[in-house]
Design a protein around this motif. Structure first.
Motif, PDB file in Angstrom:
ATOM      1  N   ARG A   1      17.783 -10.720  -2.156  1.00  0.00           N
ATOM      2  CA  ARG A   1      18.072 -10.482  -3.572  1.00  0.00           C
ATOM      3  C   ARG A   1      16.932  -9.752  -4.275  1.00  0.00           C
ATOM      4  N   GLY A   2      15.744  -9.821  -3.709  1.00  0.00           N
ATOM      5  CA  GLY A   2      14.598  -9.195  -4.333  1.00  0.00           C
ATOM      6  C   GLY A   2      14.317  -7.775  -3.888  1.00  0.00           C
ATOM      7  N   VAL A   3      15.226  -7.146  -3.127  1.00  0.00           N
ATOM      8  CA  VAL A   3      14.948  -5.789  -2.667  1.00  0.00           C
ATOM      9  C   VAL A   3      14.796  -4.851  -3.860  1.00  0.00           C
ATOM     10  N   ASP A   4      13.865  -3.923  -3.731  1.00  0.00           N
ATOM     11  CA  ASP A   4      13.573  -2.972  -4.803  1.00  0.00           C
ATOM     12  C   ASP A   4      14.455  -1.726  -4.730  1.00  0.00           C
ATOM     13  N   VAL A   5      14.997  -1.449  -3.539  1.00  0.00           N
ATOM     14  CA  VAL A   5      15.735  -0.205  -3.308  1.00  0.00           C
ATOM     15  C   VAL A   5      17.071  -0.540  -2.648  1.00  0.00           C
ATOM     16  N   LEU A   6      18.150  -0.022  -3.191  1.00  0.00           N
ATOM     17  CA  LEU A   6      19.479  -0.177  -2.597  1.00  0.00           C
ATOM     18  C   LEU A   6      20.075   1.211  -2.410  1.00  0.00           C
ATOM     19  N   LEU A   7      20.313   1.580  -1.141  1.00  0.00           N
ATOM     20  CA  LEU A   7      20.913   2.861  -0.799  1.00  0.00           C
ATOM     21  C   LEU A   7      22.253   2.594  -0.121  1.00  0.00           C
TER      22      LEU A   7
ATOM     23  N   LEU B   1      15.002   8.561   2.870  1.00  0.00           N
ATOM     24  CA  LEU B   1      14.898   8.297   1.438  1.00  0.00           C
ATOM     25  C   LEU B   1      14.157   6.989   1.185  1.00  0.00           C
ATOM     26  N   ALA B   2      14.528   5.931   1.902  1.00  0.00           N
ATOM     27  CA  ALA B   2      13.883   4.638   1.704  1.00  0.00           C
ATOM     28  C   ALA B   2      12.407   4.705   2.073  1.00  0.00           C
ATOM     29  N   ARG B   3      12.098   5.365   3.172  1.00  0.00           N
ATOM     30  CA  ARG B   3      10.691   5.496   3.591  1.00  0.00           C
ATOM     31  C   ARG B   3       9.868   6.218   2.533  1.00  0.00           C
ATOM     32  N   GLN B   4      10.442   7.279   1.963  1.00  0.00           N
ATOM     33  CA  GLN B   4       9.728   8.027   0.933  1.00  0.00           C
ATOM     34  C   GLN B   4       9.466   7.161  -0.297  1.00  0.00           C
ATOM     35  N   ILE B   5      10.477   6.423  -0.727  1.00  0.00           N
ATOM     36  CA  ILE B   5      10.320   5.578  -1.915  1.00  0.00           C
ATOM     37  C   ILE B   5       9.306   4.469  -1.664  1.00  0.00           C
ATOM     38  N   LEU B   6       9.376   3.831  -0.503  1.00  0.00           N
ATOM     39  CA  LEU B   6       8.494   2.706  -0.216  1.00  0.00           C
ATOM     40  C   LEU B   6       7.043   3.124   0.010  1.00  0.00           C
ATOM     41  N   THR B   7       6.806   4.390   0.326  1.00  0.00           N
ATOM     42  CA  THR B   7       5.431   4.843   0.546  1.00  0.00           C
ATOM     43  C   THR B   7       4.834   5.554  -0.661  1.00  0.00           C
ATOM     44  N   THR B   8       5.625   5.821  -1.687  1.00  0.00           N
ATOM     45  CA  THR B   8       5.105   6.570  -2.840  1.00  0.00           C
ATOM     46  C   THR B   8       5.249   5.820  -4.156  1.00  0.00           C
ATOM     47  N   THR B   9       5.819   4.620  -4.119  1.00  0.00           N
ATOM     48  CA  THR B   9       6.000   3.827  -5.335  1.00  0.00           C
ATOM     49  C   THR B   9       5.550   2.394  -5.054  1.00  0.00           C
ATOM     50  N   ASP B  10       5.723   1.537  -6.036  1.00  0.00           N
ATOM     51  CA  ASP B  10       5.383   0.124  -5.863  1.00  0.00           C
ATOM     52  C   ASP B  10       6.493  -0.671  -5.176  1.00  0.00           C
ATOM     53  N   ALA B  11       7.595  -0.034  -4.833  1.00  0.00           N
ATOM     54  CA  ALA B  11       8.690  -0.728  -4.144  1.00  0.00           C
ATOM     55  C   ALA B  11       8.225  -1.264  -2.804  1.00  0.00           C
TER      56      ALA B  11
ATOM     57  N   LEU C   1      21.612  -8.627  -6.681  1.00  0.00           N
ATOM     58  CA  LEU C   1      20.429  -7.771  -6.598  1.00  0.00           C
ATOM     59  C   LEU C   1      20.122  -7.150  -7.959  1.00  0.00           C
ATOM     60  N   ARG C   2      18.838  -6.847  -8.186  1.00  0.00           N
ATOM     61  CA  ARG C   2      18.418  -6.096  -9.373  1.00  0.00           C
ATOM     62  C   ARG C   2      17.422  -5.018  -8.933  1.00  0.00           C
ATOM     63  N   PRO C   3      17.879  -4.032  -8.170  1.00  0.00           N
ATOM     64  CA  PRO C   3      16.957  -3.046  -7.609  1.00  0.00           C
ATOM     65  C   PRO C   3      16.427  -2.077  -8.666  1.00  0.00           C
ATOM     66  N   ASP C   4      15.181  -1.653  -8.485  1.00  0.00           N
ATOM     67  CA  ASP C   4      14.630  -0.597  -9.339  1.00  0.00           C
ATOM     68  C   ASP C   4      15.239   0.757  -8.993  1.00  0.00           C
ATOM     69  N   TRP C   5      15.597   0.930  -7.727  1.00  0.00           N
ATOM     70  CA  TRP C   5      16.188   2.175  -7.231  1.00  0.00           C
ATOM     71  C   TRP C   5      17.559   1.847  -6.666  1.00  0.00           C
TER      72      TRP C   5
ATOM     73  N   MET D   1       0.851  -1.195   0.000  1.00  0.00           N
ATOM     74  CA  MET D   1       0.000   0.000   0.000  1.00  0.00           C
ATOM     75  C   MET D   1       0.881   1.237   0.000  1.00  0.00           C
ATOM     76  N   THR D   2       0.557   2.198  -0.836  1.00  0.00           N
ATOM     77  CA  THR D   2       1.278   3.453  -0.861  1.00  0.00           C
ATOM     78  C   THR D   2       0.388   4.551  -0.337  1.00  0.00           C
ATOM     79  N   GLY D   3       1.018   5.689   0.011  1.00  0.00           N
ATOM     80  CA  GLY D   3       0.248   6.815   0.493  1.00  0.00           C
ATOM     81  C   GLY D   3       0.611   7.202   1.899  1.00  0.00           C
ATOM     82  N   ALA D   4      -0.074   8.238   2.411  1.00  0.00           N
ATOM     83  CA  ALA D   4       0.274   8.823   3.704  1.00  0.00           C
ATOM     84  C   ALA D   4       0.103   7.851   4.851  1.00  0.00           C
ATOM     85  N   ASN D   5      -0.821   6.884   4.720  1.00  0.00           N
ATOM     86  CA  ASN D   5      -1.094   5.971   5.823  1.00  0.00           C
ATOM     87  C   ASN D   5      -0.242   4.703   5.767  1.00  0.00           C
ATOM     88  N   ALA D   6       0.573   4.549   4.726  1.00  0.00           N
ATOM     89  CA  ALA D   6       1.422   3.368   4.624  1.00  0.00           C
ATOM     90  C   ALA D   6       2.535   3.436   5.659  1.00  0.00           C
TER      91      ALA D   6
END
Length: 345
Positions: A79-85, A130-140, A108-112, A1-6
């Motif tokens: 290996r399936g993580v969507d975001v690597l910082l 940064l990770a929190r923002q990406i995970l709450t506003t995208t499909d990651a 890994l094959r991250p989208d970000w 789920m994305t959005g302010a309440n995620a």
């Protein structure tokens, strides 16, 4: 789920320390040069620290630190993580960050994928945001945060630097965190401040005046001066309590009710002042300074992992991270309700 309440969870953390502990005698037994900062509280040496080996890289440290996460969550999840910082200090190759090599080494094959160059000692907080923002506003759905520190064994053991007061404080290590959308340990809030007025106040210098990429005979060192150290002490003493205080006000929790305060750890003076200013007793302010020294950006995740493994952080604790970077050009704080406790080994 994305959005302010995620919600985004700091689901797990792990760390790795290279080599055997190095005692302060490695520095105190070495011929010293004239250094007017030798008695500064900024550079009171820890008892121990760790140094990378000559052939050990940031990516090596990250790989070793991630292994326990793979054991606990499975290779497919990591290996399936969507975001690597990634934040590395020092970068092994200035032209290219470590992120793509970490992805290759771990499969890994991250989208970000972002190599974070700023926020230094507080980069863990920066990357949480940064990770929190990406995970709450995208499909990651998941992220891996990596803080690798190798400057101690690479920069501060050079013969022309090892004799300086600044050399005895840093230590090497790596901390990594696994974040998931949803999950057990929600990140409650993050606050950050970018303070451009202090940018450039911390510099690498060499006695011959050459830049770091130029051929030279003089080793690089941090360009500390007495006046610069005084400014950093004043800023650090102020910025971290301000950031943590702002975060706690947003959470509606007095700073004295923090269950575990985890900060960066430049020296004992900062650690003492921060807990005094925030009303947090020493037993609720875990650190690894005397075992590991100042690990710059890696200190927060390494200390969190150590505190969880040794039972210093318990299920349901409010964990607050706070820190500042460089000479004060960044400060931030983050709050997590921890529900990921693991039994001590």
């Amino acid at each position: 789920m994305t959005g302010a309440n995620a919600t985004v969870s700091l689901t797990d953390v792990s760390s790795y320390l290279p080599g055997e502990p190095v005692g302060r005698e490695f520095f105190t037994g070495y011929p010293h040069s004239a250094d007017d900062l030798r008695d500064s509280a900024m550079f009171k040496a820890p008892r121990w620290r760790h140094h990378v080996a000559a052939d050990e890289t940031n990516v090596d440290l990250v790989e070793r630190a991630v292994w326990p996460l793979i054991d606990r969550h499975g290779a497919d999840a990591i290996r399936g993580v969507d975001v690597l910082l990634v934040h590395t200090q020092l970068p092994d190759l200035p032209i290219v960050g470590a992120g793509t090599e970490i992805a290759r080494r771990l499969g890994l094959r991250p989208d970000w994928l972002v190599d974070v160059a700023n926020a230094g000692c507080a980069s863990f907080v920066h990357m949480l945001r940064l990770a929190r923002q990406i995970l709450t506003t995208t499909d990651a759905r998941s992220a891996l945060i990596c803080n690798a520190q190798t400057a101690a064994g690479q920069l501060f053991t050079q013969s022309g630097v090892r004799r300086l007061a600044q050399a005895a404080v840093p230590g090497d290590g790596c901390g990594v965190a696994y974040l998931t959308a949803g999950g057990p340990s929600p990140i409650l809030d993050v606050t950050t401040r970018h303070l451009g007025e202090y940018a450039g106040d911390m510099r690498l210098v060499a006695d011959d005046g050459r830049r770091y990429w130029q051929t030279r005979e003089s080793p690089l060192r941090i360009g500390f001066t007495s006046s610069g150290v005084a400014a950093v002490l004043e800023r650090g003493n102020r910025l971290v309590p301000e950031a943590v205080g702002e975060l706690c006000a947003r959470l509606g929790v007095p700073t004295g009710e923090i269950d575990a305060l985890i900060t960066n750890q430049p020296n004992r003076l900062f650690l003492h002042h921060w807990r005094q200013a925030l009303g947090v007793p020493a037993d609720r302010h875990p650190d690894t300074f005397d075992q590991c020294g100042n690990m710059f950006g890696a200190a927060m995740p390494v200390t969190l992992d150590h505190a969880v493994r040794t039972g210093r952080i318990r299920d349901g604790d409010l964990v607050v991270f706070g820190g500042f970077a460089h000479a004060g050009d960044f400060a931030g704080a983050a709050g997590v309700r921890w529900h990921g406790s693991r039994a001590a080994p």
